[in-house]
Design a protein around this motif. Structure first.
Motif, PDB file in Angstrom:
ATOM      1  N   THR A  60      -1.023   7.849 -40.396  1.00 49.03           N
ATOM      2  CA  THR A  60      -0.672   9.061 -40.318  1.00 49.03           C
ATOM      3  C   THR A  60       0.622   8.971 -39.744  1.00 49.03           C
ATOM      4  O   THR A  60       0.897   8.357 -38.903  1.00 49.03           O
ATOM      5  CB  THR A  60      -1.540  10.193 -39.396  1.00 49.03           C
ATOM      6  N   ILE A  61       1.416   9.856 -40.178  1.00 46.60           N
ATOM      7  CA  ILE A  61       3.035   9.793 -39.623  1.00 46.60           C
ATOM      8  C   ILE A  61       3.265  10.423 -38.239  1.00 46.60           C
ATOM      9  O   ILE A  61       2.396  11.301 -37.764  1.00 46.60           O
ATOM     10  CB  ILE A  61       3.849  10.778 -40.579  1.00 46.60           C
ATOM     11  N   LEU A  62       3.764   9.622 -37.502  1.00 44.24           N
ATOM     12  CA  LEU A  62       4.139  10.064 -36.083  1.00 44.24           C
ATOM     13  C   LEU A  62       5.262  10.756 -35.956  1.00 44.24           C
ATOM     14  O   LEU A  62       6.226  10.450 -35.344  1.00 44.24           O
ATOM     15  CB  LEU A  62       4.319   8.932 -35.028  1.00 44.24           C
ATOM     16  N   GLY A  63       5.191  11.901 -36.430  1.00 48.12           N
ATOM     17  CA  GLY A  63       6.440  12.751 -36.429  1.00 48.12           C
ATOM     18  C   GLY A  63       6.614  13.567 -35.074  1.00 48.12           C
ATOM     19  O   GLY A  63       7.682  14.051 -34.926  1.00 48.12           O
ATOM     20  N   CYS A 117       2.969   1.540 -42.252  1.00 49.30           N
ATOM     21  CA  CYS A 117       2.982   2.756 -42.255  1.00 49.30           C
ATOM     22  C   CYS A 117       3.190   3.166 -43.682  1.00 49.30           C
ATOM     23  O   CYS A 117       3.070   4.469 -43.770  1.00 49.30           O
ATOM     24  CB  CYS A 117       4.292   3.339 -41.557  1.00 49.30           C
ATOM     25  N   ALA A 118       2.948   2.338 -44.636  1.00 51.22           N
ATOM     26  CA  ALA A 118       2.789   2.748 -46.043  1.00 51.22           C
ATOM     27  C   ALA A 118       1.441   3.359 -46.310  1.00 51.22           C
ATOM     28  O   ALA A 118       0.502   2.416 -46.388  1.00 51.22           O
ATOM     29  CB  ALA A 118       3.240   1.811 -46.950  1.00 51.22           C
ATOM     30  N   SER A 119       1.317   4.635 -46.800  1.00 54.68           N
ATOM     31  CA  SER A 119       0.022   5.144 -46.663  1.00 54.68           C
ATOM     32  C   SER A 119       0.097   6.304 -47.706  1.00 54.68           C
ATOM     33  O   SER A 119       1.241   6.909 -47.923  1.00 54.68           O
ATOM     34  CB  SER A 119      -0.563   5.528 -45.513  1.00 54.68           C
ATOM     35  N   ASN A 120      -1.090   6.791 -48.071  1.00 55.28           N
ATOM     36  CA  ASN A 120      -0.845   8.312 -48.828  1.00 55.28           C
ATOM     37  C   ASN A 120      -0.592   9.395 -48.175  1.00 55.28           C
ATOM     38  O   ASN A 120      -0.412  10.415 -48.662  1.00 55.28           O
ATOM     39  CB  ASN A 120      -2.367   8.288 -49.745  1.00 55.28           C
ATOM     40  N   HIS A 121      -0.560   9.180 -46.851  1.00 52.60           N
ATOM     41  CA  HIS A 121      -0.017  10.314 -45.907  1.00 52.60           C
ATOM     42  C   HIS A 121       1.374  10.260 -45.328  1.00 52.60           C
ATOM     43  O   HIS A 121       1.754  10.687 -44.513  1.00 52.60           O
ATOM     44  CB  HIS A 121      -1.069  10.476 -44.683  1.00 52.60           C
ATOM     45  N   ALA A 122       2.220   8.781 -45.867  1.00 58.24           N
ATOM     46  CA  ALA A 122       3.473   8.845 -45.296  1.00 58.24           C
ATOM     47  C   ALA A 122       4.477   9.824 -45.471  1.00 58.24           C
ATOM     48  O   ALA A 122       5.314   9.907 -44.735  1.00 58.24           O
ATOM     49  CB  ALA A 122       3.941   7.591 -45.883  1.00 58.24           C
ATOM     50  N   VAL A 123       4.209  10.750 -46.445  1.00 61.73           N
ATOM     51  CA  VAL A 123       5.068  12.037 -46.612  1.00 61.73           C
ATOM     52  C   VAL A 123       4.569  13.204 -46.365  1.00 61.73           C
ATOM     53  O   VAL A 123       5.012  14.142 -46.878  1.00 61.73           O
ATOM     54  CB  VAL A 123       5.748  11.621 -48.027  1.00 61.73           C
ATOM     55  N   TYR A 159      -0.563   2.759 -52.581  1.00 64.75           N
ATOM     56  CA  TYR A 159      -0.916   2.896 -54.204  1.00 64.75           C
ATOM     57  C   TYR A 159      -0.321   4.316 -54.347  1.00 64.75           C
ATOM     58  O   TYR A 159       0.149   4.633 -55.561  1.00 64.75           O
ATOM     59  CB  TYR A 159      -2.666   2.889 -54.148  1.00 64.75           C
ATOM     60  N   GLY A 160      -0.202   5.436 -53.437  1.00 66.83           N
ATOM     61  CA  GLY A 160       0.527   6.671 -53.761  1.00 66.83           C
ATOM     62  C   GLY A 160       0.632   7.343 -52.659  1.00 66.83           C
ATOM     63  O   GLY A 160       0.360   6.888 -51.450  1.00 66.83           O
ATOM     64  N   THR A 161       1.031   8.648 -52.711  1.00 64.19           N
ATOM     65  CA  THR A 161       1.178   9.473 -51.478  1.00 64.19           C
ATOM     66  C   THR A 161       0.718  10.941 -52.052  1.00 64.19           C
ATOM     67  O   THR A 161       1.466  12.015 -51.503  1.00 64.19           O
ATOM     68  CB  THR A 161       2.872   9.523 -51.593  1.00 64.19           C
ATOM     69  N   ASN A 162      -0.660  10.830 -52.486  1.00 63.49           N
ATOM     70  CA  ASN A 162      -1.367  12.015 -52.637  1.00 63.49           C
ATOM     71  C   ASN A 162      -0.832  13.063 -53.362  1.00 63.49           C
ATOM     72  O   ASN A 162      -0.818  14.495 -53.398  1.00 63.49           O
ATOM     73  CB  ASN A 162      -1.690  12.728 -51.502  1.00 63.49           C
ATOM     74  N   GLY A 163       0.140  12.556 -54.284  1.00 67.36           N
ATOM     75  CA  GLY A 163       0.870  13.348 -55.380  1.00 67.36           C
ATOM     76  C   GLY A 163       2.009  14.043 -54.969  1.00 67.36           C
ATOM     77  O   GLY A 163       2.796  14.896 -55.573  1.00 67.36           O
ATOM     78  N   ILE A 164       2.400  13.774 -53.850  1.00 66.98           N
ATOM     79  CA  ILE A 164       3.528  14.188 -53.217  1.00 66.98           C
ATOM     80  C   ILE A 164       4.867  13.339 -53.599  1.00 66.98           C
ATOM     81  O   ILE A 164       4.756  12.305 -53.241  1.00 66.98           O
ATOM     82  CB  ILE A 164       3.592  14.424 -51.484  1.00 66.98           C
ATOM     83  N   PRO A 165       5.862  14.233 -54.206  1.00 69.63           N
ATOM     84  CA  PRO A 165       6.859  13.101 -54.717  1.00 69.63           C
ATOM     85  C   PRO A 165       7.668  12.522 -53.688  1.00 69.63           C
ATOM     86  O   PRO A 165       7.878  13.245 -52.292  1.00 69.63           O
ATOM     87  CB  PRO A 165       7.653  14.220 -55.417  1.00 69.63           C
ATOM     88  N   VAL A 202       9.133   5.171 -49.163  1.00 65.99           N
ATOM     89  CA  VAL A 202       7.804   4.660 -48.938  1.00 65.99           C
ATOM     90  C   VAL A 202       7.766   3.338 -49.832  1.00 65.99           C
ATOM     91  O   VAL A 202       8.081   3.500 -51.054  1.00 65.99           O
ATOM     92  CB  VAL A 202       6.823   5.372 -48.992  1.00 65.99           C
ATOM     93  N   ARG A 203       7.225   2.220 -49.317  1.00 63.90           N
ATOM     94  CA  ARG A 203       6.941   0.959 -50.194  1.00 63.90           C
ATOM     95  C   ARG A 203       5.897   1.420 -51.084  1.00 63.90           C
ATOM     96  O   ARG A 203       4.733   1.227 -50.577  1.00 63.90           O
ATOM     97  CB  ARG A 203       6.850  -0.257 -49.460  1.00 63.90           C
ATOM     98  N   MET A 204       6.095   1.290 -52.135  1.00 65.28           N
ATOM     99  CA  MET A 204       4.737   1.369 -53.627  1.00 65.28           C
ATOM    100  C   MET A 204       4.482   0.185 -53.941  1.00 65.28           C
ATOM    101  O   MET A 204       5.389  -0.692 -54.034  1.00 65.28           O
ATOM    102  CB  MET A 204       5.328   2.498 -54.356  1.00 65.28           C
ATOM    103  N   LEU A 205       3.204   0.112 -54.300  1.00 62.12           N
ATOM    104  CA  LEU A 205       2.710  -1.054 -55.127  1.00 62.12           C
ATOM    105  C   LEU A 205       3.334  -1.053 -56.415  1.00 62.12           C
ATOM    106  O   LEU A 205       3.168  -0.174 -57.272  1.00 62.12           O
ATOM    107  CB  LEU A 205       1.064  -1.195 -55.098  1.00 62.12           C
ATOM    108  N   ASP A 206       4.002  -2.033 -56.650  1.00 59.85           N
ATOM    109  CA  ASP A 206       4.836  -2.332 -57.950  1.00 59.85           C
ATOM    110  C   ASP A 206       5.325  -3.744 -58.140  1.00 59.85           C
ATOM    111  O   ASP A 206       5.853  -4.382 -57.189  1.00 59.85           O
ATOM    112  CB  ASP A 206       6.154  -1.587 -57.698  1.00 59.85           C
ATOM    113  N   GLU A 207       4.885  -4.228 -59.402  1.00 59.11           N
ATOM    114  CA  GLU A 207       4.865  -5.489 -59.550  1.00 59.11           C
ATOM    115  C   GLU A 207       6.293  -6.039 -59.330  1.00 59.11           C
ATOM    116  O   GLU A 207       6.351  -7.061 -58.554  1.00 59.11           O
ATOM    117  CB  GLU A 207       4.262  -6.049 -60.824  1.00 59.11           C
ATOM    118  N   ALA A 208       7.179  -5.761 -59.713  1.00 58.96           N
ATOM    119  CA  ALA A 208       8.597  -6.237 -59.735  1.00 58.96           C
ATOM    120  C   ALA A 208       9.047  -6.052 -58.222  1.00 58.96           C
ATOM    121  O   ALA A 208       9.689  -7.110 -57.674  1.00 58.96           O
ATOM    122  CB  ALA A 208       9.446  -5.200 -60.482  1.00 58.96           C
TER     123      ALA A 208
END
Length: 403
Positions: free
Chosen positions: A108-111, A143-149, A202-208, A215-221
């Motif tokens: 979870t973000i430490l805002g 800190c890369a997680s589905n709650h990062a944003v 893997y994602g950010t719960n649908g939040i753009p 946020v670092r996303m799982l991406d092969e390249a």
């Protein structure tokens, strides 16, 4: 002989033991990627340690997700309005301090309070959690997680500003507040060896994403490019920490297996995963170039107030990295189950399973919060035996693998 200083402002048991034994402790790069740090003045003196020869092996440790529900952050509130969370890590701090590199999954973000503290489903956590992580001896915050944003770009900026100002030696992986910061490979240096820590979600719960690089996303390249950049920057080892999988799943998904192969083929030496909220098995896979790559599919939660009893059992992953001829191999791994003890105030903490008791289990609030009345120490042992298989030693409460 070379001269080095300890981490700024932290003179942990790890540093003390190395000083006493005459082995070198190197500072690690801060999240800002600035030049060589110096010891802070004030509470602790500068310590100079000398070394004739760098060790050829180092231990990397990781604990799972610090999932800061309101019950977690309320446990550290004091009558005078201040907050302290040292109690959350007190029972494992000796293991953390003994490791050469220690990673924590800061889900979870430490805002901080200025953005309004909140729990599930849109988290924002007190920055004093980070103070406690640094005090316990953690070196890297993942800190890369589905709650990062959950708090948008403001949350990311606030957390990174906190780390840079309060704990500049903490390496922060997986989030960035500028394109330049995002392009910097998180790197730890210990005893002359450089270890890259690659953290993805893997994602950010649908939040753009507020910015494509935030946020670092799982991406092969991206994984392939990051691993190559890490090697170009002198990394002898790559530790990959993906936030992936299906919540509460007992075993890795096909998606986890696919990404694990991508990470291994890109050059990861060990993979330690999080996100499913429960512990998943340990396995060794083969990379495209024939290396044996250990995979901790999920180390589960480190702390939370979730209401399922299986979310109370997380794990501490440890991998021994052996360095030779500019490369690295993993010689051994250990998985030590942990138990989140939900209790009032500073009794809220996380124990090693082997230190847990039936008396403690009977007082764990998960028994009432989730009507999990069969939660017990023996249930935890049986759960680990079932989940980890024959490699788990119920007497020592540990899984050990050697190459």
């Amino acid at each position: 002989m070379s001269e080095h200083v300890t981490r700024s402002g932290v003179f942990s048991r790890r540093s003390f033991l190395r000083a006493a034994l005459g082995t070198a402790t190197l500072t690690l790069a801060g999240c800002s990627g600035a030049g060589a740090p110096t010891a802070e003045s004030g509470a602790r003196d500068r310590v100079t340690v000398y070394d004739e020869a760098a060790p050829d092996e180092l231990e990397v440790l990781m604990v799972g997700d610090v999932l800061v529900h309101s019950g977690v952050w309320e446990s550290g509130e004091r009558p005078d309005g201040t907050r302290n969370y040292d109690h959350l890590f007190a029972r494992v701090a000796d293991d953390v301090a003994a490791a050469d590199v220690a990673l924590v999954g800061q889900e979870t973000i430490l805002g901080g309070v200025d953005l309004g503290l909140s729990g599930y489903p849109m988290f924002n956590s007190p920055q004093e959690i980070g103070d406690a992580e640094a005090a316990a001896g953690f070196d890297v915050a993942l800190c890369a997680s589905n709650h990062a944003v959950d708090k948008g770009m403001a949350g990311i900026e606030s957390e990174l500003a906190f780390w840079r100002s309060a704990h500049p030696d903490m390496v922060v992986a997986g989030i960035a507040d500028s394109e330049g910061a995002a392009a910097t490979i998180p790197m730890v240096e210990r005893a002359g060896h450089r270890i890259a820590v690659l953290n993805y979600t893997y994602g950010t719960n649908g939040i753009p994403l507020p910015q494509p690089w935030a946020v670092r996303m799982l991406d092969e390249a991206a994984i392939t490019a990051d691993a190559a950049a890490a090697r170009d920057a002198g990394a002898e080892a790559i530790v990959a920490c993906p936030h992936w999988g299906i919540e509460y799943a007992a075993a890795p998904s096909d998606d986890q297996r696919r990404w694990a192969q991508v990470l291994a083929d890109a050059g990861a030496d060990v993979i330690i995963g999080g996100h499913p909220h429960v512990m998943q098995p340990f396995e060794v896979i083969e990379s495209a170039d024939g290396r044996a790559v250990p995979v901790f599919w999920s180390v589960g939660n480190f702390t939370s107030t979730q209401t399922r009893k299986d979310t109370m059992v997380g794990a501490m992953a440890r991998a021994t990295l052996v360095f030779e001829d500019g490369g690295c191999a993993v010689s051994a791994c250990r998985l030590t189950p942990l138990v989140t003890h939900c209790a009032p105030g500073t009794a809220f903490t996380t124990y090693r399973l082997r230190d847990y008791t039936e008396e403690l289990a009977a007082a764990n609030q998960v028994r009432t919060r989730g009507a999990q009345t069969d939660f017990s120490f023996q249930w935890c042992v049986d759960f680990c035996s079932e989940r980890l298989g024959e490699a788990f030693d119920a007497s020592s409460c540990e899984l050990v693998w050697e190459a």
